[in-house]
Design a protein around this motif. Structure first.
Motif: not given
Length: 393
Positions: A206-213, A307-314, A336-339, A342-347
């Motif tokens: 879940g950590d961003r690739f740009s955070w790698v030291h 669908p609402f999930a596709r709107v969020i993804a876009n 919606n739930v799966f998306l 997945e987003m909850a891993m980052r925020r």
């Protein structure tokens, strides 16, 4: 064209009656036949006077007290008529040609015995629906005593009113209590200030690739991630579900209440509204910004084709990383739930679910979201409507 033909037909009927009665009096003679002819003359002259009256010179004005309302309020309209020439009209009907935008019957009234050159008509429309509504024209209809002649004139007078959505007066504290229902997570998201690294730690999914030291990773022989200072963010970004639903008015009402409570508490708040059109309002905090949000909510419709999930993804790529996401919807789908998980891993996000009745599958989806760290608040549309009725809106 039909009205013109009807008017010509009325003139022909009057002329025919006049000729028939005159011919009858000439050929028949006697008191009765001439009495009928002379008795008909005043009515025929009156009908011809209505037909020849200069209706184009009539001045008609619509007076609307305000241009902005909230749903459920009452609208008072006054129509003023100024006649160019005095004439003893038996009756005049005044009405609005089209109020279909308000889903109401056209307002009309018959005013008998017009003895003044200036008169008015006032009517009221109760329980205004949300939206932008335009009044197009006013018509006047004059008739004679026998109903042989009817003359209708239309006056194009355009007036537009904006009816903002209703809202429930909530405090920011009450909003935060809603956020905390179902989870012990903080009601405000913590985000990392990437301008200040305070240490390193082991890499976790879940950590961003740009955070790698990279230097620390080379020394440790494993991936290491920069540790940033965490700051508390009060920015809100409300995402409104505009897929077709019978509870859309309740969704708009709650969204308006949420935006108003947050902005009045000094919180920078934005709105994402995607359907047939796309509107993204970045987080700001001002009365002018709140007015823009309410103006959009007054015109918004549940017309999303995706669908609402596709709107969020876009749309998720364009959202600021520091804002807390608040999803407002009336339906939970597996996509919606799966998306959202997945987003909850980052925020962290918050979900407001308006449901008349929760099913077993809905409870399962809610548990999955809460286990992923998403705060879920289940709201009752019935309770919301009862609250609005209690306030007299």
């Amino acid at each position: 064209m039909k009205k013109k033909k009807r008017f010509i037909a009325q003139i022909l009927i009057l002329c025919s009656l006049f000729v028939i009665l005159f011919a009858y009096a000439m050929f028949q003679g006697g008191f009765v036949s001439w009495f009928l002819f002379y008795s008909f003359l005043p009515f025929s002259f009156y009908s011809f006077a209505i037909a020849l009256y200069p209706w184009r010179r009539v001045t008609v004005r619509r007076i609307v007290s305000r241009r902005q309302y909230h749903a459920g309020e009452q609208l008072t309209v006054t129509i003023e008529v100024q006649l160019p020439i005095w004439f003893p009209f038996f009756a005049i009907m005044i009405g609005e040609e089209d109020i279909l935008a308000l889903n109401m019957r056209p307002s009309k009234r018959i005013i008998p015995f017009i003895w003044k050159k200036k008169f008015s008509y006032t009517y009221e429309l109760e329980h205004l629906p949300r939206g932008e509504h335009t009044f197009t024209s006013i018509y006047l209809t004059a008739s004679d005593f026998l109903g042989l002649m009817k003359k209708t004139s239309f006056y194009a007078i355009k007036d537009t009113i904006v009816v903002y959505p209703r809202y429930i007066a909530m405090t920011y504290r009450q909003v935060r209590e809603l956020f905390e229902q179902g989870t012990a997570a903080s009601s405000l998201q913590l985000h990392r200030d990437q301008t200040m690294a305070v240490g390193v730690r082991e890499y976790v999914p879940g950590d961003r690739f740009s955070w790698v030291h990279w230097k620390a990773s080379a020394r440790k022989q494993q991936l290491m991630t920069k540790e940033f200072e965490e700051q508390r963010s009060d920015d809100f970004l409300v995402v409104l579900d505009r897929t077709p639903t019978p509870l859309f008015e309740e969704l708009v009402t709650f969204t308006a209440s949420l935006l108003r409570a947050a902005i009045h508490a000094g919180v920078r708040t934005g709105l994402v509204s995607v359907g047939h059109d796309r509107y993204v309002f970045p987080p700001r905090n001002s009365e002018e910004h709140l007015q823009q949000l309410f103006s959009h909510l007054a015109r918004v419709n549940c017309d999303s084709r995706e669908p609402f999930a596709r709107v969020i993804a876009n749309e998720k790529r364009s959202w600021t990383a520091s804002a807390t996401l608040c999803y407002v919807t009336s339906s939970l789908q597996e996509e919606n739930v799966f998306l959202l998980r997945e987003m909850a891993m980052r925020r962290r996000g918050m979900l407001f679910l308006l449901k008349e009745e929760m099913k077993k599958e809905d409870h399962r989806f809610v548990d999955m979201l809460r286990q992923s760290g998403i705060s879920v608040s289940i709201l009752s549309p019935h309770t919301m409507r009862a609250t609005l009725q209690g306030r007299g809106e």
